[in-house]
Motif scaffolding. Sequence first.
Motif, PDB file in Angstrom:
ATOM      1  N   ILE A  21     -29.235 -52.625  12.680  1.00 23.32           N
ATOM      2  CA  ILE A  21     -30.508 -51.989  12.290  1.00 23.32           C
ATOM      3  C   ILE A  21     -31.343 -53.059  12.039  1.00 23.32           C
ATOM      4  O   ILE A  21     -31.235 -53.976  11.469  1.00 23.32           O
ATOM      5  CB  ILE A  21     -30.728 -50.971  11.266  1.00 23.32           C
ATOM      6  N   GLN A  77     -36.935 -51.559  10.181  1.00 18.92           N
ATOM      7  CA  GLN A  77     -36.662 -50.350  10.049  1.00 18.92           C
ATOM      8  C   GLN A  77     -35.884 -50.112   8.857  1.00 18.92           C
ATOM      9  O   GLN A  77     -35.798 -49.085   8.025  1.00 18.92           O
ATOM     10  CB  GLN A  77     -35.910 -49.899  11.394  1.00 18.92           C
ATOM     11  N   ALA A  78     -34.828 -51.369   8.604  1.00 18.91           N
ATOM     12  CA  ALA A  78     -34.054 -51.105   7.391  1.00 18.91           C
ATOM     13  C   ALA A  78     -34.752 -50.783   6.092  1.00 18.91           C
ATOM     14  O   ALA A  78     -34.405 -50.134   5.046  1.00 18.91           O
ATOM     15  CB  ALA A  78     -32.976 -52.243   7.386  1.00 18.91           C
ATOM     16  N   ARG A  79     -35.804 -51.676   6.190  1.00 20.85           N
ATOM     17  CA  ARG A  79     -36.988 -51.449   4.787  1.00 20.85           C
ATOM     18  C   ARG A  79     -37.424 -50.108   4.683  1.00 20.85           C
ATOM     19  O   ARG A  79     -37.359 -49.776   3.485  1.00 20.85           O
ATOM     20  CB  ARG A  79     -38.073 -52.365   5.169  1.00 20.85           C
ATOM     21  N   ALA A  80     -37.630 -49.532   5.584  1.00 20.40           N
ATOM     22  CA  ALA A  80     -38.270 -48.074   5.649  1.00 20.40           C
ATOM     23  C   ALA A  80     -37.223 -47.151   5.292  1.00 20.40           C
ATOM     24  O   ALA A  80     -37.307 -46.027   4.761  1.00 20.40           O
ATOM     25  CB  ALA A  80     -38.968 -47.798   6.969  1.00 20.40           C
ATOM     26  N   GLU A  81     -35.894 -47.517   5.743  1.00 21.51           N
ATOM     27  CA  GLU A  81     -34.721 -46.457   5.667  1.00 21.51           C
ATOM     28  C   GLU A  81     -33.630 -46.836   4.534  1.00 21.51           C
ATOM     29  O   GLU A  81     -32.623 -46.537   4.616  1.00 21.51           O
ATOM     30  CB  GLU A  81     -34.087 -46.397   6.824  1.00 21.51           C
ATOM     31  N   ASP A 130     -31.352 -44.118   3.035  1.00 16.63           N
ATOM     32  CA  ASP A 130     -30.406 -43.639   3.610  1.00 16.63           C
ATOM     33  C   ASP A 130     -29.384 -44.490   4.010  1.00 16.63           C
ATOM     34  O   ASP A 130     -28.170 -44.047   4.239  1.00 16.63           O
ATOM     35  CB  ASP A 130     -31.229 -43.037   5.129  1.00 16.63           C
ATOM     36  N   LEU A 131     -29.592 -45.819   4.350  1.00 17.38           N
ATOM     37  CA  LEU A 131     -28.483 -46.686   4.661  1.00 17.38           C
ATOM     38  C   LEU A 131     -27.629 -47.056   3.538  1.00 17.38           C
ATOM     39  O   LEU A 131     -26.511 -46.991   3.747  1.00 17.38           O
ATOM     40  CB  LEU A 131     -29.243 -48.048   4.863  1.00 17.38           C
ATOM     41  N   ARG A 184     -25.115 -44.147   3.675  1.00 21.04           N
ATOM     42  CA  ARG A 184     -24.427 -44.131   4.803  1.00 21.04           C
ATOM     43  C   ARG A 184     -23.348 -45.248   4.459  1.00 21.04           C
ATOM     44  O   ARG A 184     -22.149 -45.103   4.992  1.00 21.04           O
ATOM     45  CB  ARG A 184     -24.939 -44.651   6.055  1.00 21.04           C
TER      46      ARG A 184
END
Length: 92
Positions: A5, A9-13, A16-17, A20
Amino acid sequence: MAYEIPVTQARAELADLINRVVYGGERVVVTRHGKPLVALVSAADLERLEELPEPADGEVVSSVSSVREAGGAPSERRRFGIAAEHRGPHGS
């Protein structure tokens, strides 16, 4: 296989990461410009990594001295649904 990722995008998610990794057992590789930057792994995975012995200075990883090309038997190509095969630069 790790899930890749982009860092933006990782910063925003991040939440969730983390879920996972912790609950899904996944490993996440965060990339910048398509290149791996960092990896998110579970604490258990990190502990296992830290328990691995450190390689000695100057230790050389042995390599295979010769590699033979696989013939690619027709039955194996059919078994795995392979429709094409790689031939060397001169068609060999």
